[in-house]
Design a protein around this motif. Structure first.
Motif, PDB file in Angstrom:
ATOM      1  N   ILE A 292       0.689  -1.264   0.110  1.00 19.08           N
ATOM      2  CA  ILE A 292      -0.046  -0.244  -0.118  1.00 19.08           C
ATOM      3  C   ILE A 292       0.876   1.260   0.000  1.00 19.08           C
ATOM      4  O   ILE A 292       0.234   2.261  -0.213  1.00 19.08           O
ATOM      5  CB  ILE A 292      -1.079  -0.072   1.206  1.00 19.08           C
ATOM      6  CG1 ILE A 292      -0.237  -0.079   2.500  1.00 19.08           C
ATOM      7  CG2 ILE A 292      -2.001  -1.039   1.030  1.00 19.08           C
ATOM      8  CD1 ILE A 292      -1.104   0.178   3.616  1.00 19.08           C
ATOM      9  N   ALA A 293       2.044   1.280   0.377  1.00 17.67           N
ATOM     10  CA  ALA A 293       3.003   2.187   0.106  1.00 17.67           C
ATOM     11  C   ALA A 293       2.824   2.830  -1.169  1.00 17.67           C
ATOM     12  O   ALA A 293       3.297   3.962  -1.421  1.00 17.67           O
ATOM     13  CB  ALA A 293       4.400   1.946   0.727  1.00 17.67           C
ATOM     14  N   HIS A 294       2.777   2.104  -2.236  1.00 19.34           N
ATOM     15  CA  HIS A 294       2.914   2.641  -3.405  1.00 19.34           C
ATOM     16  C   HIS A 294       1.493   2.825  -3.967  1.00 19.34           C
ATOM     17  O   HIS A 294       1.591   3.244  -5.363  1.00 19.34           O
ATOM     18  CB  HIS A 294       3.663   1.634  -4.316  1.00 19.34           C
ATOM     19  CG  HIS A 294       5.001   1.047  -3.765  1.00 19.34           C
ATOM     20  ND1 HIS A 294       6.030   1.994  -3.967  1.00 19.34           N
ATOM     21  CD2 HIS A 294       5.358   0.194  -2.893  1.00 19.34           C
ATOM     22  CE1 HIS A 294       7.043   1.631  -3.049  1.00 19.34           C
ATOM     23  NE2 HIS A 294       6.612   0.325  -2.695  1.00 19.34           N
ATOM     24  N   TYR A 295       0.495   2.920  -3.566  1.00 15.85           N
ATOM     25  CA  TYR A 295      -0.882   3.251  -3.959  1.00 15.85           C
ATOM     26  C   TYR A 295      -1.547   4.201  -3.693  1.00 15.85           C
ATOM     27  O   TYR A 295      -2.870   4.450  -4.031  1.00 15.85           O
ATOM     28  CB  TYR A 295      -1.965   1.982  -3.578  1.00 15.85           C
ATOM     29  CG  TYR A 295      -1.323   0.558  -3.676  1.00 15.85           C
ATOM     30  CD1 TYR A 295      -0.186   0.275  -4.307  1.00 15.85           C
ATOM     31  CD2 TYR A 295      -1.792  -0.508  -2.996  1.00 15.85           C
ATOM     32  CE1 TYR A 295      -0.007  -1.234  -4.715  1.00 15.85           C
ATOM     33  CE2 TYR A 295      -1.622  -1.718  -3.051  1.00 15.85           C
ATOM     34  CZ  TYR A 295      -0.439  -2.217  -3.895  1.00 15.85           C
ATOM     35  OH  TYR A 295      -0.317  -3.414  -4.087  1.00 15.85           O
ATOM     36  N   GLY A 296      -0.651   5.221  -3.187  1.00 16.83           N
ATOM     37  CA  GLY A 296      -1.343   6.520  -2.648  1.00 16.83           C
ATOM     38  C   GLY A 296      -2.090   7.325  -3.672  1.00 16.83           C
ATOM     39  O   GLY A 296      -3.141   8.041  -3.420  1.00 16.83           O
ATOM     40  N   LEU A 297      -1.756   7.198  -5.188  1.00 13.49           N
ATOM     41  CA  LEU A 297      -2.374   7.777  -6.091  1.00 13.49           C
ATOM     42  C   LEU A 297      -3.947   7.574  -6.174  1.00 13.49           C
ATOM     43  O   LEU A 297      -4.554   8.583  -6.715  1.00 13.49           O
ATOM     44  CB  LEU A 297      -1.621   7.790  -7.425  1.00 13.49           C
ATOM     45  CG  LEU A 297      -0.427   8.475  -7.734  1.00 13.49           C
ATOM     46  CD1 LEU A 297       0.078   8.146  -9.046  1.00 13.49           C
ATOM     47  CD2 LEU A 297      -0.675  10.123  -7.625  1.00 13.49           C
ATOM     48  N   THR A 299      -6.073   7.009  -3.991  1.00 11.13           N
ATOM     49  CA  THR A 299      -6.950   7.908  -3.308  1.00 11.13           C
ATOM     50  C   THR A 299      -6.527   9.447  -3.194  1.00 11.13           C
ATOM     51  O   THR A 299      -7.412  10.151  -2.624  1.00 11.13           O
ATOM     52  CB  THR A 299      -7.164   7.304  -1.939  1.00 11.13           C
ATOM     53  OG1 THR A 299      -5.720   7.205  -1.434  1.00 11.13           O
ATOM     54  CG2 THR A 299      -7.694   5.973  -1.864  1.00 11.13           C
ATOM     55  N   GLY A 300      -5.380   9.678  -3.600  1.00 10.13           N
ATOM     56  CA  GLY A 300      -4.797  10.793  -3.333  1.00 10.13           C
ATOM     57  C   GLY A 300      -5.330  11.768  -4.652  1.00 10.13           C
ATOM     58  O   GLY A 300      -5.093  13.019  -4.629  1.00 10.13           O
ATOM     59  N   ARG A 301      -5.518  11.105  -5.694  1.00 10.08           N
ATOM     60  CA  ARG A 301      -5.794  11.837  -7.239  1.00 10.08           C
ATOM     61  C   ARG A 301      -7.039  11.536  -7.726  1.00 10.08           C
ATOM     62  O   ARG A 301      -7.224  10.189  -7.783  1.00 10.08           O
ATOM     63  CB  ARG A 301      -4.524  11.825  -8.175  1.00 10.08           C
ATOM     64  CG  ARG A 301      -4.582  12.350  -9.613  1.00 10.08           C
ATOM     65  CD  ARG A 301      -3.627  12.102 -10.089  1.00 10.08           C
ATOM     66  NE  ARG A 301      -2.352  12.511  -9.754  1.00 10.08           N
ATOM     67  CZ  ARG A 301      -1.151  12.611 -10.254  1.00 10.08           C
ATOM     68  NH1 ARG A 301      -0.810  11.714 -11.387  1.00 10.08           N
ATOM     69  NH2 ARG A 301      -0.126  13.143  -9.645  1.00 10.08           N
TER      70      ARG A 301
END
Length: 310
Positions: A292-297, A299-301
């Motif tokens: 999940i450290a690499h999935y931020g986009l 929910t962030g974009r």
């Protein structure tokens, strides 16, 4: 083995002139058929009580309120709940919901064998547009008549398993299945009313749309090791054709049952909820494999943003 005998209760077209009482009588007939085939759980389509009314434009959107249910169950739908209780059958169906404080949602409910509503889902991914569009071959005004759902993608325990719901266009979005998958969902049920032709791309007809329908269901099932039960309202409603495609997909992503017509009918299949375990414990064991450290986009974009040009 945790076997659930599921009846996918496809409905043929509901014409604009049909009454709630007439539609509920059709739903009860499908339920009686399913009961005769030993079903534990019956799933009906999106907007199962009415025609697909977002195809019509009202300058005053309140003129569409007569398509909405202010009470569930209400006097016209109570017979459906009563019959389900008599059969000892759980059910799910979609309808247009008008809340006591005046909000409008495209909603589905989950009802247990006692006839009690145990779950509610409100459609999140609303397609279409909110103003009359003269460039379209026909109107698809869900954004005019409904608000985006506000309940998220919850799951519920019922019939010894874990069940989730989504509606129509939600099935095309991988986030829909993954949020439920992260809650251990074992069966996703959904109804849909899908036009046979893309209103903005006339060359995209039923063959292409059915391909995308199957692709979405199969990917969601496989990538989350869950059963998916998808139920159509199909046929020509006042001259506007909706495609069929009622089917059941297993946790390996294979279509194991499907209806080949556009009329009222039930598709009954035995679904072993334990069949979800292998996928959940191996390739899609989220606890072991997700990063999940690499999935931020995700929910962030909201919109896509390409990298800057050199």
């Amino acid at each position: 083995m945790r076997r659930i005998r599921v009846a996918a209760a496809q409905m043929g077209p509901i014409q604009k002139a049909e009454t709630r009482e007439q539609v509920v009588a059709r739903m009860i007939a499908l339920m009686d058929d399913a009961a005769g085939k030993g079903a534990d759980f019956i799933v009906y389509p999106e907007l199962a009580l009415t025609t697909f009314f977002p195809r019509w434009y009202h300058a005053d959107r309140a003129e569409a309120d007569h398509w909405f249910e202010a009470q569930m169950p209400g006097p016209q739908t109570q017979p459906l709940f009563d019959r389900a209780r008599e059969h000892g059958m759980a059910m799910s169906f979609g309808y247009a919901e008008l809340t006591p404080d005046g909000h409008h949602f495209n909603t589905s409910i989950l009802v247990d064998k006692s006839g009690a509503i145990i779950g509610k889902y409100r459609k999140i991914h609303l397609p279409g547009h909110d103003e009359y569009d003269e460039e379209r071959a026909f109107q698809h005004l869900e954004k005019r008549y409904f608000e985006p759902g506000d309940l998220g993608f919850p799951v519920w325990r019922m019939l010894g398993g874990i069940f989730g719901m989504c509606i129509c266009n939600d099935r095309r979005w991988p986030e829909t299945y993954r949020v439920m998958g992260l809650q251990g969902v074992e069966m996703v049920v959904l109804g849909f009313n899908t036009p046979s032709v893309n209103s903005q791309k006339g060359e995209e007809g039923i063959e292409q749309r059915m391909f995308h329908h199957r692709l979405s269901l199969q990917a969601g099932a496989y990538q989350n090791a869950t059963w998916v039960v998808a139920v159509a309202k199909a046929g020509s409603e006042d001259g506007h054709h909706l495609m069929g495609g009622t089917m059941i997909v297993d946790p390996d992503g294979f279509i194991v049952a499907q209806l080949g017509h556009e009329d009222d009918g039930v598709l009954v299949h035995d679904c072993d909820l334990d069949a979800t375990r292998f996928g959940k414990e191996t390739i899609f064991d989220f606890a072991r494999h997700r990063r999940i450290a690499h999935y931020g986009l995700i929910t962030g974009r909201v919109g896509a943003e390409p990298p800057p040009e050199e």
